[in-house]
Design an enzyme around this catalytic site. Structure first.
Site, PDB file in Angstrom:
ATOM      1  CG  LEU A  14      -2.013   1.005   1.352  1.00 52.09           C
ATOM      2  CD1 LEU A  14      -2.902   1.022   0.122  1.00 52.09           C
ATOM      3  CD2 LEU A  14      -2.835   0.739   2.610  1.00 52.09           C
ATOM      4  CB  SER A  15       2.179   3.186  -2.760  1.00 47.12           C
ATOM      5  OG  SER A  15       1.050   3.588  -3.530  1.00 47.12           O
ATOM      6  CG  ASP A  19      -3.249   3.101  -9.602  1.00 45.11           C
ATOM      7  OD1 ASP A  19      -4.390   3.406  -9.971  1.00 45.11           O
ATOM      8  OD2 ASP A  19      -2.216   3.498 -10.168  1.00 45.11           O
ATOM      9  CB  SER A  20      -1.675   0.492  -3.666  1.00 45.57           C
ATOM     10  OG  SER A  20      -1.492   1.752  -3.059  1.00 45.57           O
ATOM     11  CB  CYS A 104      12.080  -0.602  -8.267  1.00 41.70           C
ATOM     12  SG  CYS A 104      11.289  -0.157  -6.720  1.00 41.70           S
ATOM     13  CB  CYS A 199      10.342   2.733  -8.474  1.00 39.92           C
ATOM     14  SG  CYS A 199       9.730   1.506  -7.324  1.00 39.92           S
TER      15      CYS A 199
END
Length: 357
Positions: A14-15, A19-20, A104, A199
């Site tokens: 979860l960034s 999206d995440s 990455c 990234c």
């Protein structure tokens, strides 16, 4: 997406981005409560870099709490700088065009994270625009229906065991649909802009990232056809073959078409889309296979993150080495780039290899 997930232990990367976050929603609406993980990278040292990691973590915390999921911060700071940065700097120092985002995924998201925490889970879910399919009993990486957002090219160097654990819950959506879901569900980051940087490095500019480690190394810029010196560059590593924008010379457009690393000379060509900026045939080495260890003769491929796929035939020259024979001239083929290979309908991704010309 895999259908039977009820008995699987799932970790979500979860960034803090939309999206995440929609990944968590997609799993939660199936009655699942995955564990969420925020991978911490950040600059190597305290510095003036504009890093949005604090805001990212706040967003991730809010989304995890919204769906009753546990959130844990995993520090992969040292692994990123030791592995991804060293790969990038070694390549650009040699005059090549690396892709840190590709490494990455292999080394951090599905690599270092798995070593630290992911090994306790059956599946690792991310917000990539990509799909997986089981075909004849084998798990394949397949393309997203959104040609602009498809990220299979960034995933084409992951290991087979990493692919077996990968889960892409939003890969079957168009980007606009993901935004609509986020707004409908009133997610805190529904209208947050997508990250455009490297990234994990947020707003850090790629050239600034390079300059931080390699500095500048000025040299001559020479017109390929005439041998005339037209200016100076600040370092070959700031330029890639096929580049047109950002060269900064009058009387353009100019295209970067060749590097002489030993002499520290950048060769450019003048004119509109000069043939010197194009190739039809080029070699690829160290091909990394995702699912099966062989390639068909007729394929499609891409050499950069664009919606276009190019048809070609492959000629094997040695184990893991191929010559790509494209059906059309390809602009900006640069050593160090990854050539990502797909089937003729650009659906299944076979893997990728490094361009060596």
């Amino acid at each position: 997406m895999e259908t039977n997930l009820t008995d699987k232990r799932i970790a979500v990367l979860l960034s803090g981005g939309v999206d995440s976050s929609v990944v968590v929603y997609e799993l939660a609406r199936m009655g699942l409560h995955p564990d969420c993980f925020y991978i911490k990278i950040g600059p190597e040292e305290e510095s003036e870099w504009d890093c949005s990691s604090e805001e990212d973590l706040e967003m991730a915390t809010a989304v995890a709490a919204r769906y009753g999921c546990r959130l844990e911060v995993v520090d992969c700071h040292r692994e990123y700088w030791d592995k991804v940065t060293s790969y990038t700097m070694d390549k650009v120092r040699a005059g090549l065009t690396p892709n840190p985002d590709v490494m990455c995924n292999r080394l951090i998201k599905f690599g270092a994270f798995d070593e630290k925490r992911g090994h306790d889970y059956d599946l690792i879910a991310t917000g990539h625009y990509a799909c997986t399919e089981i075909i004849d009993g084998l798990k394949w990486l397949t393309t997203s229906p959104d040609p602009v957002k498809d990220q299979t090219d960034f995933l084409a160097q992951i290991y087979d065991w990493q692919l077996r654990k990968a889960l892409f819950p939003i890969g079957h959506y168009m980007k606009g649909e993901v935004r609509q879901i986020a707004e409908r569900e009133h997610l805190v980051n529904a209208r947050r802009k997508d990250s455009q940087g490297i990234c994990f490095l947020g707003k850090v500019n790629y050239n600034e990232y390079i300059r931080r480690y390699l500095g500048e190394n000025p040299g001559d810029v020479v017109e390929l056809e005439t041998g005339k010196k037209i200016g100076r560059h600040r370092g070959l590593w700031f330029h890639t073959i096929g580049q047109r924008h950002g060269l900064g010379f009058g009387g353009g457009p100019w295209y970067a078409v060749k590097k002489d690393v030993a002499a520290n000379v950048l060769y450019v060509s003048h004119g509109f889309e000069p043939l010197t900026a194009y190739k039809r045939d080029f070699p690829v080495r160290d091909f990394h296979f995702l699912t099966v260890g062989e390639l068909p003769q007729r394929v499609t491929f891409k050499i950069r993150h664009t919606p276009e796929y190019h048809p070609a035939t492959l000629e094997q020259t040695a184990p893991g080495c191929f010559t790509v024979h494209a059906e059309e001239l390809i602009q900006g083929v640069a050593p160090g780039q990854f050539c990502v290979v797909y089937d003729e309908s650009h659906h299944r991704c076979y893997g990728s290899g490094e361009i060596t010309c």
